[in-house]
Design a protein around this motif. Sequence first.
Motif, PDB file in Angstrom:
ATOM      1  N   CYS A   6       0.870  -1.181   0.000  1.00 33.70           N
ATOM      2  CA  CYS A   6       0.000   0.000   0.000  1.00 33.70           C
ATOM      3  C   CYS A   6       0.908   1.233   0.000  1.00 33.70           C
ATOM      4  O   CYS A   6       1.799   1.359   0.841  1.00 33.70           O
ATOM      5  N   ASN A   7       0.661   2.098  -0.964  1.00 36.59           N
ATOM      6  CA  ASN A   7       1.460   3.319  -1.155  1.00 36.59           C
ATOM      7  C   ASN A   7       0.486   4.503  -1.025  1.00 36.59           C
ATOM      8  O   ASN A   7       0.049   5.068  -2.012  1.00 36.59           O
ATOM      9  N   PRO A   8       0.111   4.852   0.240  1.00 33.00           N
ATOM     10  CA  PRO A   8      -1.012   5.773   0.406  1.00 33.00           C
ATOM     11  C   PRO A   8      -0.696   7.251   0.153  1.00 33.00           C
ATOM     12  O   PRO A   8      -1.598   8.041  -0.076  1.00 33.00           O
ATOM     13  N   THR A   9       0.599   7.632   0.194  1.00 35.67           N
ATOM     14  CA  THR A   9       0.914   9.067   0.202  1.00 35.67           C
ATOM     15  C   THR A   9       0.425   9.823  -1.040  1.00 35.67           C
ATOM     16  O   THR A   9      -0.068  10.943  -0.898  1.00 35.67           O
ATOM     17  N   PRO A  10       0.516   9.273  -2.260  1.00 39.55           N
ATOM     18  CA  PRO A  10       0.004  10.044  -3.399  1.00 39.55           C
ATOM     19  C   PRO A  10      -1.483  10.398  -3.262  1.00 39.55           C
ATOM     20  O   PRO A  10      -1.925  11.424  -3.753  1.00 39.55           O
ATOM     21  N   THR A  11      -2.262   9.547  -2.566  1.00 45.13           N
ATOM     22  CA  THR A  11      -3.683   9.839  -2.358  1.00 45.13           C
ATOM     23  C   THR A  11      -3.891  10.715  -1.133  1.00 45.13           C
ATOM     24  O   THR A  11      -4.845  11.477  -1.072  1.00 45.13           O
ATOM     25  N   ASP A  12      -3.031  10.563  -0.152  1.00 48.17           N
ATOM     26  CA  ASP A  12      -3.279  11.148   1.166  1.00 48.17           C
ATOM     27  C   ASP A  12      -1.932  11.548   1.771  1.00 48.17           C
ATOM     28  O   ASP A  12      -1.210  10.705   2.323  1.00 48.17           O
ATOM     29  N   GLY A  13      -1.611  12.852   1.639  1.00 50.68           N
ATOM     30  CA  GLY A  13      -0.292  13.312   2.093  1.00 50.68           C
ATOM     31  C   GLY A  13      -0.174  13.446   3.602  1.00 50.68           C
ATOM     32  O   GLY A  13       0.883  13.801   4.109  1.00 50.68           O
ATOM     33  N   SER A  14      -1.254  13.099   4.322  1.00 55.68           N
ATOM     34  CA  SER A  14      -1.246  13.382   5.762  1.00 55.68           C
ATOM     35  C   SER A  14      -0.326  12.456   6.550  1.00 55.68           C
ATOM     36  O   SER A  14      -0.117  12.662   7.742  1.00 55.68           O
ATOM     37  N   ASN A  15       0.193  11.417   5.894  1.00 56.54           N
ATOM     38  CA  ASN A  15       0.950  10.449   6.694  1.00 56.54           C
ATOM     39  C   ASN A  15       2.469  10.640   6.698  1.00 56.54           C
ATOM     40  O   ASN A  15       3.177   9.880   7.338  1.00 56.54           O
ATOM     41  N   ALA A  16       2.971  11.659   5.972  1.00 50.52           N
ATOM     42  CA  ALA A  16       4.426  11.863   5.940  1.00 50.52           C
ATOM     43  C   ALA A  16       4.726  13.334   5.655  1.00 50.52           C
ATOM     44  O   ALA A  16       3.899  14.034   5.076  1.00 50.52           O
ATOM     45  N   PRO A  17       5.924  13.813   6.047  1.00 54.69           N
ATOM     46  CA  PRO A  17       6.278  15.207   5.739  1.00 54.69           C
ATOM     47  C   PRO A  17       6.357  15.412   4.217  1.00 54.69           C
ATOM     48  O   PRO A  17       6.523  14.434   3.477  1.00 54.69           O
ATOM     49  N   PRO A  18       6.247  16.657   3.747  1.00 53.20           N
ATOM     50  CA  PRO A  18       6.299  16.908   2.298  1.00 53.20           C
ATOM     51  C   PRO A  18       7.539  16.280   1.669  1.00 53.20           C
ATOM     52  O   PRO A  18       8.641  16.347   2.224  1.00 53.20           O
ATOM     53  N   GLY A  19       7.327  15.661   0.505  1.00 52.01           N
ATOM     54  CA  GLY A  19       8.439  15.028  -0.211  1.00 52.01           C
ATOM     55  C   GLY A  19       8.760  13.630   0.312  1.00 52.01           C
ATOM     56  O   GLY A  19       9.541  12.890  -0.287  1.00 52.01           O
TER      57      GLY A  19
END
Length: 497
Positions: A356-369
């Motif tokens: 599961c690679n959620p960050t492209p859909t939902d940036g809330s789980n990691a700092p920018p970039g």
Amino acid sequence: MRKKVIVVGAGPGGLAIALRLLGQGHQVEIFEAADRAGGRMRGLVQGHYHFDTGPTILQMPQLYDDLFASAGLQRQDYLQFTRLDPYTRLKFWDGTQLDLTTDRKQLKQQLAQFRPDLPQALDRWLTEAERMNQAGYEPYLSQPARSLLGYARLDELAAVLSFRPWETLYQHFWRNFQDDRLVYALSYPAKYLGMHPTRSASVFSLIPYLEMVHGVWHPQGGFRALAQALAQAIQELGGKIHLRCPVQELTIQQGRATGIRLGSGERLCADAVVVNGDFAQAMQSLIPPAHRGKYTRAYFANRQFSCSTFMLYLGLDRCYDLPHHQIYLSEHVRRRHRPYVDDSALDPIDPPFYVCNPTPTDGSNAPPGHSTLYVLVPIPHTGYGVNWPDHQQSYRDFILDRLPELGFLNLADHITTEACHTAQTWQEDYSVYLGAVFNLSHTWLQMGPFRPPIRSRQLDRLYWVGGAVHPGSGLMTILESSKNAAKFVSQDLRGAA
Ligand SMILES: Cc1cc2nc3c(=O)[nH]c(=O)nc-3n(C[C@H](O)[C@H](O)[C@H](O)COP(=O)(O)OP(=O)(O)OC[C@H]3O[C@@H](n4cnc5c(N)ncnc54)[C@H](O)[C@@H]3O)c2cc1C
């Protein structure tokens, strides 16, 4: 007078029934052993990275709307859902791939590349699946399990028999498609149930059908946000959630559950008790032996339990522009003998896995970039005796080496933080019996009238809710079970002194 209900465990099942009971005007208190609500979906935080721990695939969003509505609330006021489409990329053992999508035209174009007659076969299957859904979902999944004698009603029999319920999932899809890639692509949800398609019942073809019709969704903020949204709604309605409060045992008087005793020794009374802790674990630890009925140690020793999962939660200093859900279906998924069919040994060569690679859909789980990844590999439950302290590091290294199969290149160079769960973690930190995360396997002899029921047959005013009881594991079915559990509690408490 308002009745008091105690719920043991704040997993998805416990949160869902608490909300429903509050909606019915009861007084509800949840006692949860962990330091946050959500059970297997409670999530974890490592530095600036937030991870979902368990569920990542949300089906049938209308069930969540219905749950909030049962308490007079609007789900949208608590949580937003994003539709994923295409929703899952499958990569096959032969290097081909398929993007599952609700866009029928796009899906058929891809299938035509596999074999020209497959688009038509898809239409035929969808028609059959729609009939199966009408005959099966409402009466069998959405309702409490019928008794063995009343299981198949004569007026429903013709409809039920027409979709050949005796077939395995493999036989069902092979009859429809005669292409192993499609068979395994559509039967991968059997893995949510911890089952191999050659061993699970064809009725589970409903899951890919429902995904194709209703889509696959992502709750913004992740499934941990779903847990928090439910917890918030419960508290706003006056429900109480006591975290870090393990329940030691149920108190029982004259064949009736009367309350709980906490680890601290404190006793609390209630008009009804709902147990959301894993059935096998809770039955053997919370209920005194004299009140367990047939659910003895021997009963559990003779049952089949699902696989467990090896999990890597990786915080990365980069993002991968790859799909949210990807599954690698290795050549080994096609093997039909042990240990492949029952996950009874660790596969050190070519295991299937999911990322599961959620960050492209939902940036809330990691700092920018940055981004997070969640890697899941089916593994044996603890009953098969893998020595995890000896294997964990080497298996982690091996799985990282396999990730390029799904396009994650040079991943090891970008890991800034990581966590790992093994079968032992699920057992010890999440109180899951044998670490079998999908509970009692969904074999014919462990489903329907053979699965533990929601309303206890041993003790009055005791109810079970969660993946181990009818209708089974997974959020969709647990929401159905909590609906039925809430009905039973209310029926039994109505007019009770
Ligand atoms: C890796 C993984 C991936 C999954 N993927 C999906 C998916 O994509 N989609 C999907 O629908 N499902 C998925 N599932 C399945 C889903 O997560 C489970 O079916 C669901 O979490 C089970 O919920 P539950 O309410 O039965 O119990 P749990 O989630 O196990 O919650 C039970 C709670 O009870 C608490 N508890 C236990 N004993 C006590 C006690 N004595 N005192 C107090 N508290 C106690 C526990 O701490 C826990 O919080 C996945 C599961 C895993 C592990």
